[in-house]
Design an enzyme around this catalytic site. Structure first.
Site, PDB file in Angstrom:
ATOM      1  N   GLY A   9      11.471   2.093  -0.375  1.00 25.83           N
ATOM      2  CA  GLY A   9      11.973   1.076   0.093  1.00 25.83           C
ATOM      3  C   GLY A   9      12.832   0.310  -0.776  1.00 25.83           C
ATOM      4  O   GLY A   9      13.751  -0.515  -0.542  1.00 25.83           O
ATOM      5  N   SER A  10      14.296   1.404  -0.034  1.00 31.45           N
ATOM      6  CA  SER A  10      15.412   1.321  -1.648  1.00 31.45           C
ATOM      7  C   SER A  10      16.586   0.662  -0.631  1.00 31.45           C
ATOM      8  O   SER A  10      18.085   1.186  -1.360  1.00 31.45           O
ATOM      9  CB  SER A  10      15.617   2.167  -2.751  1.00 31.45           C
ATOM     10  OG  SER A  10      15.413   3.424  -2.455  1.00 31.45           O
ATOM     11  N   ARG A  12      17.819  -1.161   1.030  1.00 33.02           N
ATOM     12  CA  ARG A  12      17.741  -2.776   0.918  1.00 33.02           C
ATOM     13  C   ARG A  12      16.946  -3.544  -0.057  1.00 33.02           C
ATOM     14  O   ARG A  12      16.416  -2.995  -0.540  1.00 33.02           O
ATOM     15  CB  ARG A  12      17.930  -3.191   2.724  1.00 33.02           C
ATOM     16  CG  ARG A  12      16.466  -3.155   3.376  1.00 33.02           C
ATOM     17  CD  ARG A  12      16.113  -3.892   4.581  1.00 33.02           C
ATOM     18  NE  ARG A  12      14.992  -3.760   5.165  1.00 33.02           N
ATOM     19  CZ  ARG A  12      14.969  -4.095   5.946  1.00 33.02           C
ATOM     20  NH1 ARG A  12      15.892  -5.104   7.200  1.00 33.02           N
ATOM     21  NH2 ARG A  12      13.219  -3.853   6.431  1.00 33.02           N
ATOM     22  N   SER A 140       3.801  -9.447  -5.946  1.00 33.55           N
ATOM     23  CA  SER A 140       4.130 -10.495  -5.247  1.00 33.55           C
ATOM     24  C   SER A 140       3.351 -11.754  -6.467  1.00 33.55           C
ATOM     25  O   SER A 140       1.944 -11.474  -6.964  1.00 33.55           O
ATOM     26  CB  SER A 140       4.085 -10.731  -3.922  1.00 33.55           C
ATOM     27  OG  SER A 140       4.195 -11.160  -3.535  1.00 33.55           O
ATOM     28  N   TYR A 153      -1.187 -10.089   3.281  1.00 29.79           N
ATOM     29  CA  TYR A 153       0.198  -9.193   2.569  1.00 29.79           C
ATOM     30  C   TYR A 153      -1.022  -9.876   1.146  1.00 29.79           C
ATOM     31  O   TYR A 153      -0.413  -8.956  -0.322  1.00 29.79           O
ATOM     32  CB  TYR A 153       0.826  -9.957   2.570  1.00 29.79           C
ATOM     33  CG  TYR A 153       2.351 -10.032   1.750  1.00 29.79           C
ATOM     34  CD1 TYR A 153       2.441  -8.841   1.575  1.00 29.79           C
ATOM     35  CD2 TYR A 153       2.712 -10.803   0.807  1.00 29.79           C
ATOM     36  CE1 TYR A 153       4.127  -8.597   1.304  1.00 29.79           C
ATOM     37  CE2 TYR A 153       3.531 -10.341  -0.094  1.00 29.79           C
ATOM     38  CZ  TYR A 153       4.307  -9.319  -0.052  1.00 29.79           C
ATOM     39  OH  TYR A 153       5.274  -9.040  -0.627  1.00 29.79           O
ATOM     40  N   ALA A 155      -4.020  -9.924  -0.240  1.00 32.59           N
ATOM     41  CA  ALA A 155      -4.706  -8.998  -0.183  1.00 32.59           C
ATOM     42  C   ALA A 155      -4.392  -7.518  -0.732  1.00 32.59           C
ATOM     43  O   ALA A 155      -4.612  -6.953  -2.255  1.00 32.59           O
ATOM     44  CB  ALA A 155      -5.875  -8.573   0.761  1.00 32.59           C
ATOM     45  N   LYS A 157      -1.341  -6.969  -1.742  1.00 36.15           N
ATOM     46  CA  LYS A 157      -0.550  -7.123  -3.500  1.00 36.15           C
ATOM     47  C   LYS A 157      -1.783  -7.149  -4.965  1.00 36.15           C
ATOM     48  O   LYS A 157      -1.214  -6.800  -5.662  1.00 36.15           O
ATOM     49  CB  LYS A 157       0.428  -8.375  -3.583  1.00 36.15           C
ATOM     50  CG  LYS A 157       1.229  -8.048  -2.213  1.00 36.15           C
ATOM     51  CD  LYS A 157       2.741  -6.549  -2.963  1.00 36.15           C
ATOM     52  CE  LYS A 157       2.890  -6.821  -2.553  1.00 36.15           C
ATOM     53  NZ  LYS A 157       4.417  -4.949  -2.354  1.00 36.15           N
ATOM     54  N   ILE A 186      12.444 -14.263  -4.189  1.00 31.48           N
ATOM     55  CA  ILE A 186      13.447 -13.419  -4.459  1.00 31.48           C
ATOM     56  C   ILE A 186      14.775 -13.404  -3.126  1.00 31.48           C
ATOM     57  O   ILE A 186      13.909 -12.842  -1.848  1.00 31.48           O
ATOM     58  CB  ILE A 186      13.266 -12.167  -4.829  1.00 31.48           C
ATOM     59  CG1 ILE A 186      12.843 -12.559  -6.281  1.00 31.48           C
ATOM     60  CG2 ILE A 186      14.702 -11.305  -5.473  1.00 31.48           C
ATOM     61  CD1 ILE A 186      12.826 -12.900  -7.458  1.00 31.48           C
TER      62      ILE A 186
END
Length: 241
Positions: A9-10, A12, A140, A153, A155, A157, A186
């Site tokens: 996932g790099s 962006r 997260s 989400y 669950a 993370k 962020i």
């Protein structure tokens, strides 16, 4: 060729910031994208200007066979990875009673399933070649405290935290560290539509974090100085708990 680090996932956001930060500290970068090839190509050009070796891998982290094929072929052609940053993730927010099956399945399969699918073809070559490598996973604040409208989400993370701790135990004797970074709010594509003023009231530091602040921590966890740190969950959240 120097120490190679795959960052999922790099193309962006935080992943891009991590790629640029690690490159500036001398790591060769393996970018990853699923669909956004154009953005990945733009990051690749930035990396080349820094002067490191870099390339792009394209695969869907939720697709086990695709992950295995692409990663295995890349290792055979370009050598063992020193590090991995599992950053790729998606969100499909909805309150639980209104959540669709697809929203649950896609988030769990991509975020948590990606842990298994990406790391499985990487870890054994690391062990066999005695690479004292580094694995950094992205959880997260939602995986620590939960978040309204993010049962899926949260669950995924939270699962990453448990998986990272367990894998850290298994790989410690191989001198491979596994640590988890848990960002708060962020500045990124995922947070651009949030009600900024309202969100800042919930953060003790009264501001959003930056991708660079997350990237600097990842850089430290990749370093030799962090060789005795493993199985940890480190929050970057401005005091938001």
């Amino acid at each position: 060729m120097g120490k190679q680090v795959l960052i999922t996932g790099s193309s962006r956001g935080i992943g891009k910031e991590i790629a640029l930060y690690l490159a500036q500290n001398g790591y060769d970068i393996i970018l990853h994208c699923n669909k956004n090839t154009q953005k990945a190509e733009e990051v690749l050009e930035e990396l080349k200007k820094i002067g490191v070796e870099a390339r792009i891998l394209k695969f869907d982290t939720s697709n086990r066979e695709e992950c295995k094929k692409v990663i295995t072929e890349d290792i055979e052609q370009n050598g063992i990875y020193f590090g991995v940053v599992l950053n790729a993730g998606i969100a499909r927010d909805a309150v639980f009673p209104a959540m669709e099956d697809e929203a649950w399945d896609s988030v769990l399969n991509t975020n948590l399933g990606g842990f298994y699918n990406v790391l499985k073809p990487i870890v054994m070559p690391m062990i066999e070649n005695r690479i004292k490598g580094r694995i950094v996973t992205m959880s997260s604040i939602s995986g620590i405290r939960g978040n309204y409208g993010q049962v899926n989400y949260s669950a995924s993370k939270a699962g990453i935290i448990g998986a990272s701790k367990a894998l850290a135990l298994e790989l410690a004797k191989r001198k491979i560290t596994v640590n988890c970074v848990a960002p708060g709010v962020i500045e990124s594509d995922m947070t651009k539509d949030l009600p900024v003023d309202e969100m800042k009231k919930l953060i003790p530091m009264k501001r959003f974090g930056t991708g660079k602040e997350v990237a600097s921590l990842v850089n430290y966890l990749m370093s030799e100085d962090a060789g005795y740190i493993t199985g940890q969950v480190i929050s970057v959240n401005g005091g938001m708990y």
